[in-house]
Motif scaffolding. Structure first.
Motif, PDB file in Angstrom:
ATOM      1  N   PHE A  14       0.896  -1.063   0.057  1.00  0.00           N
ATOM      2  CA  PHE A  14      -0.016  -0.108   0.138  1.00  0.00           C
ATOM      3  C   PHE A  14       0.865   1.303   0.041  1.00  0.00           C
ATOM      4  N   GLY A  15       0.451   2.494  -0.510  1.00  0.00           N
ATOM      5  CA  GLY A  15       1.190   3.604  -0.564  1.00  0.00           C
ATOM      6  C   GLY A  15       0.757   4.733   0.237  1.00  0.00           C
ATOM      7  N   GLN A  16       1.068   5.873   0.620  1.00  0.00           N
ATOM      8  CA  GLN A  16       0.839   6.818   1.045  1.00  0.00           C
ATOM      9  C   GLN A  16       1.613   7.953   1.141  1.00  0.00           C
ATOM     10  N   SER A  17       1.214   9.240   0.796  1.00  0.00           N
ATOM     11  CA  SER A  17       2.034  10.569   0.867  1.00  0.00           C
ATOM     12  C   SER A  17       1.533  11.212   2.080  1.00  0.00           C
ATOM     13  N   VAL A  18       2.496  11.463   2.927  1.00  0.00           N
ATOM     14  CA  VAL A  18       1.973  11.828   4.435  1.00  0.00           C
ATOM     15  C   VAL A  18       2.224  13.374   4.299  1.00  0.00           C
ATOM     16  N   ASP A  19       1.278  13.945   4.539  1.00  0.00           N
ATOM     17  CA  ASP A  19       1.231  15.686   4.512  1.00  0.00           C
ATOM     18  C   ASP A  19       1.295  16.104   6.071  1.00  0.00           C
ATOM     19  N   ALA A  20       2.310  17.091   6.444  1.00  0.00           N
ATOM     20  CA  ALA A  20       2.250  17.775   7.907  1.00  0.00           C
ATOM     21  C   ALA A  20       0.933  17.980   8.246  1.00  0.00           C
ATOM     22  N   ASP A  21       0.175  18.644   7.496  1.00  0.00           N
ATOM     23  CA  ASP A  21      -1.215  19.386   7.841  1.00  0.00           C
ATOM     24  C   ASP A  21      -2.014  18.410   8.316  1.00  0.00           C
ATOM     25  N   GLU A  22      -2.234  17.349   7.213  1.00  0.00           N
ATOM     26  CA  GLU A  22      -3.123  16.306   7.630  1.00  0.00           C
ATOM     27  C   GLU A  22      -2.592  15.575   8.750  1.00  0.00           C
ATOM     28  N   ALA A  23      -1.574  15.166   9.106  1.00  0.00           N
ATOM     29  CA  ALA A  23      -0.899  14.574  10.284  1.00  0.00           C
ATOM     30  C   ALA A  23      -1.219  15.418  11.335  1.00  0.00           C
ATOM     31  N   LEU A  24      -1.147  16.878  11.404  1.00  0.00           N
ATOM     32  CA  LEU A  24      -1.658  17.549  12.585  1.00  0.00           C
ATOM     33  C   LEU A  24      -2.814  17.572  12.864  1.00  0.00           C
ATOM     34  N   LEU A  25      -3.814  17.409  11.721  1.00  0.00           N
ATOM     35  CA  LEU A  25      -5.256  17.192  12.100  1.00  0.00           C
ATOM     36  C   LEU A  25      -5.627  15.749  12.840  1.00  0.00           C
ATOM     37  N   ARG A  31      -8.878  25.683   7.456  1.00  0.00           N
ATOM     38  CA  ARG A  31      -9.564  26.597   6.786  1.00  0.00           C
ATOM     39  C   ARG A  31      -8.937  27.870   6.827  1.00  0.00           C
ATOM     40  N   PHE A  32      -8.713  28.088   8.281  1.00  0.00           N
ATOM     41  CA  PHE A  32      -8.450  29.470   8.512  1.00  0.00           C
ATOM     42  C   PHE A  32      -7.089  29.916   8.593  1.00  0.00           C
ATOM     43  N   GLY A  33      -6.163  28.715   8.078  1.00  0.00           N
ATOM     44  CA  GLY A  33      -4.606  28.853   7.991  1.00  0.00           C
ATOM     45  C   GLY A  33      -3.969  28.802   9.107  1.00  0.00           C
ATOM     46  N   ALA A  34      -4.638  28.329  10.330  1.00  0.00           N
ATOM     47  CA  ALA A  34      -4.000  28.217  11.655  1.00  0.00           C
ATOM     48  C   ALA A  34      -2.780  26.869  11.617  1.00  0.00           C
ATOM     49  N   ILE A  35      -3.023  25.873  10.974  1.00  0.00           N
ATOM     50  CA  ILE A  35      -2.141  24.849  10.883  1.00  0.00           C
ATOM     51  C   ILE A  35      -0.958  25.030  10.042  1.00  0.00           C
ATOM     52  N   ASP A  36      -1.166  25.723   8.719  1.00  0.00           N
ATOM     53  CA  ASP A  36       0.057  26.302   8.192  1.00  0.00           C
ATOM     54  C   ASP A  36       0.853  27.293   8.950  1.00  0.00           C
ATOM     55  N   PHE A  37       0.229  28.116   9.785  1.00  0.00           N
ATOM     56  CA  PHE A  37       0.784  29.123  10.588  1.00  0.00           C
ATOM     57  C   PHE A  37       1.662  28.452  11.813  1.00  0.00           C
ATOM     58  N   ALA A  38       1.019  27.284  12.054  1.00  0.00           N
ATOM     59  CA  ALA A  38       1.819  26.700  13.208  1.00  0.00           C
ATOM     60  C   ALA A  38       3.143  26.028  12.755  1.00  0.00           C
ATOM     61  N   THR A  39       3.008  25.497  11.807  1.00  0.00           N
ATOM     62  CA  THR A  39       4.250  24.508  11.201  1.00  0.00           C
ATOM     63  C   THR A  39       5.301  25.469  10.526  1.00  0.00           C
ATOM     64  N   THR A  40       4.801  26.682  10.162  1.00  0.00           N
ATOM     65  CA  THR A  40       5.585  27.528   9.682  1.00  0.00           C
ATOM     66  C   THR A  40       6.541  28.369  10.815  1.00  0.00           C
ATOM     67  N   ILE A  41       5.724  28.640  11.628  1.00  0.00           N
ATOM     68  CA  ILE A  41       6.684  29.461  13.021  1.00  0.00           C
ATOM     69  C   ILE A  41       7.503  28.364  13.618  1.00  0.00           C
ATOM     70  N   PRO A  47       9.177  25.003  12.358  1.00  0.00           N
ATOM     71  CA  PRO A  47       9.709  24.060  11.452  1.00  0.00           C
ATOM     72  C   PRO A  47       9.843  22.627  11.926  1.00  0.00           C
ATOM     73  N   GLY A  48      10.253  22.451  13.238  1.00  0.00           N
ATOM     74  CA  GLY A  48      10.415  21.159  13.604  1.00  0.00           C
ATOM     75  C   GLY A  48       9.218  20.488  13.785  1.00  0.00           C
ATOM     76  N   LEU A  49       8.276  21.338  14.051  1.00  0.00           N
ATOM     77  CA  LEU A  49       6.881  20.563  13.998  1.00  0.00           C
ATOM     78  C   LEU A  49       6.624  19.544  13.097  1.00  0.00           C
ATOM     79  N   ARG A  50       6.859  20.162  11.678  1.00  0.00           N
ATOM     80  CA  ARG A  50       6.681  19.105  10.622  1.00  0.00           C
ATOM     81  C   ARG A  50       7.127  17.955  10.803  1.00  0.00           C
ATOM     82  N   ASP A  51       8.363  17.854  11.095  1.00  0.00           N
ATOM     83  CA  ASP A  51       9.195  16.445  11.217  1.00  0.00           C
ATOM     84  C   ASP A  51       8.541  15.540  12.441  1.00  0.00           C
TER      85      ASP A  51
END
Length: 332
Positions: free
Chosen positions: A77-88, A106-116, A118-122
């Motif tokens: 099976f295959g999967q592309s793991v996206d940090a935003d979806e993983a945060l949800l 939708r409000f962009g809060a997740i993008d904001f969190a992972t941008t400020i 960066p280690g959170l994505r990993d």
């Protein structure tokens, strides 16, 4: 050898210098591990989308999707793991936000969190790996093995070790607990970091350097894969013979042309003869070294299965637990 004994690790992390073919090796390894009755998840991160073309399927998404049957009778099976979806997923799992998490997205809060941070994505990406490794369905493990097409060697230790640092910073609460549990898995015998290289000076040296970094981080090393090894053999050819051959073909034995061809021949011969030396350097690491052939036309689905058969033979001939690299000078 039974499928259940193949292999000891359950999380296989495949890394290598760019251009060494680590994505192809990760895909081939997933197929190799898919023995009878086994289910293997092949994961990519950071939006790479390198797996789908190999299996000749549409681009992967966050949902796990069937890719292929393994040559041993299992399923991949295959999967592309996206940090935003993983945060949800994380917010739902630990904070039960449910649909509120979608609103944050939708409000962009997740993008904001992972941008400020960066280690959170990993942290999120490696956490998703742990979830896949430990998930159960109907009383059994959902996957017998998880294979990650990881970031390249220059970044892989930082990627894998981010949970150690976050666990030290967050002493209490869900983030700290989550980080420490992921770190324990990544530093245990459940995990093996496989290093992919090609028979050339720079990739081999980067592999040796990566081994030292893994040693310093106390991360378990699995196998070293020497990829794209030419099957060509060296033969003695003189300039006179090349010139005579050109003349017979009606191409003319121009001295400059003969000299150019002999120069290319010498370079190719040196490259072929150097493979043994590169392999010796890699074997000093004390880990199994697997050779995969060069596929001149590129890696298509048929070639992928061929690489998988080679890897499966190597695994069956010598199942070894990953070990923490000692990093001593004698190793390199």
């Amino acid at each position: 050898m039974t499928a259940s004994s193949l292999p000891v690790p359950r999380l296989h992390i495949v890394t290598g210098k760019g251009g060494t073919g680590k994505t192809s090796v990760a895909a081939a390894l997933a197929l190799a591990l898919a023995g009878p009755g086994r289910r293997v998840l092949l994961v990519e991160v950071e939006g790479r989308q390198g797996i789908a073309p190999l299996f000749e399927v549409p681009s992967l998404g966050y949902e796990e999707r069937h890719l292929a049957a393994g040559p041993g009778g299992g399923e991949v099976f295959g999967q592309s793991v996206d940090a935003d979806e993983a945060l949800l997923d994380y917010l739902t799992m630990f904070y039960r936000l449910g649909s509120a998490g979608k609103a944050l997205q939708r409000f962009g809060a997740i993008d904001f969190a992972t941008t400020i941070a960066p280690g959170l994505r990993d942290i999120l990406l490696t956490g998703k790996l742990k979830e896949a490794v430990s998930r159960t369905e109907s009383g059994r493990m959902a996957y017998d093995a998880v294979v990650l097409d990881a970031p390249p060697t220059g970044r892989v230790v930082k990627f894998l070790n981010v949970t150690v640092e976050s666990g030290r910073l967050a002493k209490t609460g869900p983030i700290g607990k989550h980080s420490r549990s992921v770190a324990r898995m990544l530093h245990s015998s459940l995990t093996a970091v496989h290093l992919v290289t090609t028979p050339a000076a720079m990739p081999v040296q980067e592999t040796l350097d990566a081994y030292k970094e893994l040693a310093a981080a106390d991360l378990p090393v699995g196998r070293v894969v020497l990829n794209k090894v030419s099957a060509a053999k060296t033969v003695e050819v003189s300039g006179e013979e090349v010139g005579a051959g050109l003349a017979r073909a009606g191409l003319g034995a121009d001295a400059a042309l003969v000299e150019g061809l002999m120069s290319e021949y010498a370079a190719a011969r040196a490259e072929i003869e150097a493979v043994g030396g590169y392999r010796e350097r890699l074997e000093r690491l004390g880990r199994p070294v697997e050779e995969l052939p060069l596929l001149p036309e590129g890696v298509d689905l048929s070639g992928l299965y061929g690489l998988a058969r080679v890897l499966r033979q190597g695994i069956e001939q010598g199942v070894e637990e990953p070990r923490r690299a000692d990093g001593g000078a004698d190793a390199v």
